[in-house]
Design an enzyme around this catalytic site. Structure first.
Site: not given
Ligand code: PNS
Length: 163
Positions: A18, A42, A92, A130
């Protein structure tokens, strides 16, 4: 007029991937807002104020042209409120593409003037998520090089694993 871009995400927690996207993006704009969603799907490990503090601690000293805020509701509404029509997202791998394409097209449908700019992750962070970082830390693995030092400390504290 000031060129302002929004870099939104969950950032639970902020990783070196990030940070890399944020620092390479801000060079293209006068100001970048790192915007943390408060309506994460979540249950997050870190609260929004915690995530905000960790991001601020992770930015290089003197990063005056980057600010960090929480937002709720639709991203496009937040962007409009801030006076920005540019959303930055990191890509990514090919596996990110479908989700990102869907989000970019939905956002454009909601607000046709809002455009999404994709930045390719640096190769060294192309595997980094993450979720993986949290799992590694929870299971006692080493997160050096994956997250900024402040995030590492916070993860160790959360999982109470002092080594
Ligand atoms: O880091 P993430 O979890 O991939 O970030 C996703 C985020 C926060 C950018 C996305 O879920 C979002 O924009 N949420 C706000 C709600 C919204 O605008 N939804 C419509 C777009 S699909």
């Amino acid at each position: 007029m000031e060129k302002l871009a929004i870099y939104p995400g969950t950032f639970d927690p902020f990783t070196n991937g990030h940070l890399d996207i944020a620092l390479r993006s801000v060079r293209l704009f006068d100001h970048l807002i790192i915007a943390i969603t408060t309506n994460a799907k979540k249950k997050p490990l870190f609260s929004v104020p915690e995530r905000r503090d960790l991001i601020l601690q992770s930015l290089p000293d003197g990063s005056k042209n980057i600010s960090v805020e929480g937002f709720d509701g639709l991203l496009v509404n937040y962007a409009e409120k801030k006076g920005s029509s540019i959303i930055i997202r990191g890509l990514r791998a090919v596996s990110d593409f479908e989700y990102e394409l869907q989000m970019a097209l939905i956002n454009r449908k909601l607000k046709p003037n809002v455009d999404t700019i994709f930045k390719m992750s640096s190769e060294e962070y192309s595997f980094l998520t993450s979720t993986a970082v949290k799992e590694i830390a929870q299971l006692g693995g080493c997160v050096d090089g994956l997250v900024p030092p402040a995030v590492k400390s916070a993860l160790l504290e959360k999982f109470n694993k002092y080594r």
